[in-house]
Design an enzyme around this catalytic site. Structure first.
Site, PDB file in Angstrom:
ATOM      1  N   ASN A 104       0.894  -1.008   0.112  1.00 49.68           N
ATOM      2  CA  ASN A 104       0.021   0.050  -0.074  1.00 49.68           C
ATOM      3  C   ASN A 104       0.853   1.157   0.077  1.00 49.68           C
ATOM      4  OD1 ASN A 104      -0.496   1.963   2.473  1.00 49.68           O
ATOM      5  ND2 ASN A 104       0.185   0.071   3.297  1.00 49.68           N
ATOM      6  N   PHE A 108      -1.547   8.275   4.345  1.00 52.66           N
ATOM      7  CA  PHE A 108      -2.327   8.864   5.348  1.00 52.66           C
ATOM      8  C   PHE A 108      -3.604   9.690   4.852  1.00 52.66           C
ATOM      9  CE2 PHE A 108       1.251   9.435   8.768  1.00 52.66           C
ATOM     10  CZ  PHE A 108       1.460   8.330   9.014  1.00 52.66           C
ATOM     11  N   SER A 167       5.482   4.951   8.770  1.00 49.15           N
ATOM     12  CA  SER A 167       4.931   4.853   7.691  1.00 49.15           C
ATOM     13  C   SER A 167       5.898   5.273   6.498  1.00 49.15           C
ATOM     14  CB  SER A 167       3.471   5.606   7.189  1.00 49.15           C
ATOM     15  OG  SER A 167       3.223   5.463   5.865  1.00 49.15           O
ATOM     16  N   ASN A 169       5.149   5.947   3.411  1.00 52.30           N
ATOM     17  CA  ASN A 169       4.525   6.779   2.269  1.00 52.30           C
ATOM     18  C   ASN A 169       4.290   8.077   2.501  1.00 52.30           C
ATOM     19  OD1 ASN A 169       3.967   3.955   0.900  1.00 52.30           O
ATOM     20  ND2 ASN A 169       2.307   3.719   2.671  1.00 52.30           N
ATOM     21  N   THR A 170       4.546   8.737   3.522  1.00 53.43           N
ATOM     22  CA  THR A 170       4.684  10.065   3.811  1.00 53.43           C
ATOM     23  C   THR A 170       5.954  10.440   3.847  1.00 53.43           C
ATOM     24  OG1 THR A 170       2.822  10.396   5.108  1.00 53.43           O
ATOM     25  CG2 THR A 170       4.330  12.122   5.012  1.00 53.43           C
ATOM     26  N   LYS A 209       4.963   3.464  17.082  1.00 47.34           N
ATOM     27  CA  LYS A 209       5.046   2.519  16.168  1.00 47.34           C
ATOM     28  C   LYS A 209       6.284   2.521  15.200  1.00 47.34           C
ATOM     29  CE  LYS A 209       2.009  -0.347  12.760  1.00 47.34           C
ATOM     30  NZ  LYS A 209       0.879  -0.336  12.434  1.00 47.34           N
ATOM     31  N   ASN A 238       5.678  -1.806  11.472  1.00 47.48           N
ATOM     32  CA  ASN A 238       5.008  -1.141  10.491  1.00 47.48           C
ATOM     33  C   ASN A 238       5.477  -1.940   9.311  1.00 47.48           C
ATOM     34  OD1 ASN A 238       3.400   0.643   8.992  1.00 47.48           O
ATOM     35  ND2 ASN A 238       3.810   2.194  10.233  1.00 47.48           N
TER      36      ASN A 238
END
Length: 375
Positions: A104, A108, A167, A169-170, A209, A238
């Site tokens: 994925n 966010f 994460s 993805n940021t 996390k 994560n």
């Protein structure tokens, strides 16, 4: 019927299937499972069982009660950002069924903290433990301030808070895991919580996390800084940005966080390292949550053996359907009987080696399978 419905959703595009599942849980259109009791006390909270739904599924806090009805002992909503943001362009979710995995790059996507709080306050007679995972907006000029803001705004509606700085993805978010930044971020979140909740006894615990791709020395440094800031626990881990060479899916090269079975071994190893480090430092009452690549009771048992107090899954639910929750918990109870233990506290953290834990869990799983067959 529900398993057939789950198989039907597998034919939908991945993100549409996800949205359909969230809608079903939010509107009571999903199965209600028998509650399986394996009580756990952690961070001052009482959990009916140790298995929780990981963040990333219920991004806007609409489906926690539906998740609890599937049999989860707790559900973590989010990641929730201060302001609404759309996330990354679609497509951004990819199934890798050949590998038991998902990639994925949501980024966010969130309706923001106000919508999330409104949704949490609509819940009447809340069941289970509901954690709130908080993050920073992509375009923010001050990420530390974002964590303060979300913690302050949502602390009163959370049983616990999770600070998500891992994460992939940021852009730049994972840099906050470094020792130079993590203490500052966590102190801001904890200050936000404390200023929102005056009474010490009512303050929700704060977890952080971390990523599976973190180097060992950096993991220890991040943990030490987190403990100095006052966190109550760690969620490990994560998603990963690594790509094992043996991935089979044509989507294997997609950008984003990889979750599911390719993450299983690394997540177990990081959890084991974290538990060992806590033992060395003498830290007391710090909660460890095992996440990443858990889809069987055997894998869950290994996490408990190396020190997990609680467990989380998400990808297994997406790929296997709603009955995975009860199936895993029932098998976990059978494994405990096969191992001659009657409570989770008897197995939590009894092994200091991930290899030893895997081997013992596999052995007990075989005995439990024979017990089930004979019954």
């Amino acid at each position: 019927m529900w398993q057939l419905a789950a198989k039907w959703t597998q034919k939908l595009p991945a993100e549409l299937a996800h949205d359909t599942a969230v809608f079903a849980l939010a509107h009571g259109l999903a199965p209600i499972a028998d509650q399986i009791l394996l009580p756990v006390k952690a961070a001052g909270l009482s959990f009916d069982n140790p298995l929780g739904l990981a963040a990333g599924f219920d991004k806007n806090a609409v489906a926690s009660q539906g998740a609890i009805r599937l049999g989860f002992g707790f559900a973590e909503v989010g990641t929730i950002t201060p302001h609404p943001q759309p996330g990354n362009p679609k497509p951004r979710l990819f199934r890798l069924p050949e590998d038991g995995a998902v990639i994925n790059r949501y980024g966010f996507n969130s309706k923001g903290m106000q919508v999330a709080r409104d949704n949490l306050r609509k819940i009447h007679h809340r069941q289970g433990i509901v954690g709130v995972n908080i993050g920073a907006n992509k375009t923010t000029q001050d990420r530390v301030a974002d964590y303060y803001t979300t913690a302050h705004y949502l602390a009163g509606d959370a049983d616990y808070l999770t600070v998500n700085i891992s994460s992939p993805n940021t852009p730049g978010l994972r840099d906050l895991q470094h020792e130079a930044h993590i203490k500052q971020v966590l102190q801001a979140a904890i200050r936000g919580r404390d200023e929102a909740i005056g009474q010490v006894a009512a303050r929700p615990p704060v977890f952080v996390k971390l990523a599976p791709d973190i180097e060992t020395a950096d993991l220890y440094a991040a943990m030490d800084a987190s403990l100095a800031a006052g966190v109550n626990g760690f969620i490990l881990t994560n998603t990963t940005i690594s790509r094992p060479d043996d991935l089979q899916s044509p989507y294997r090269a997609q950008t984003g966080g990889l979750s599911g079975q390719p993450l299983t071994q690394r997540a177990l190893e990081v959890l084991c390292m974290a538990a060992t480090h806590l033992g060395r430092t003498g830290a007391k009452d710090i909660v460890l949550v095992g996440a990443g690549g858990i889809s069987t009771a055997e894998q869950a048992y290994a996490r408990l053996l190396v020190g997990a107090d609680l467990l989380q899954l998400y990808t297994a639910l997406a790929l296997q359907g709603p009955y995975i929750v009860v199936k895993l918990l029932r098998q976990l109870k059978t494994m405990m009987r096969a191992d001659g233990v009657d409570s989770l506290s008897r197995i939590t953290g009894v092994m200091a080696s991930s290899d030893q834990a895997r081997s013992h869990a596999a052995h007990i799983s075989r005995i439990a399978a024979e017990m089930s067959k004979n019954n």
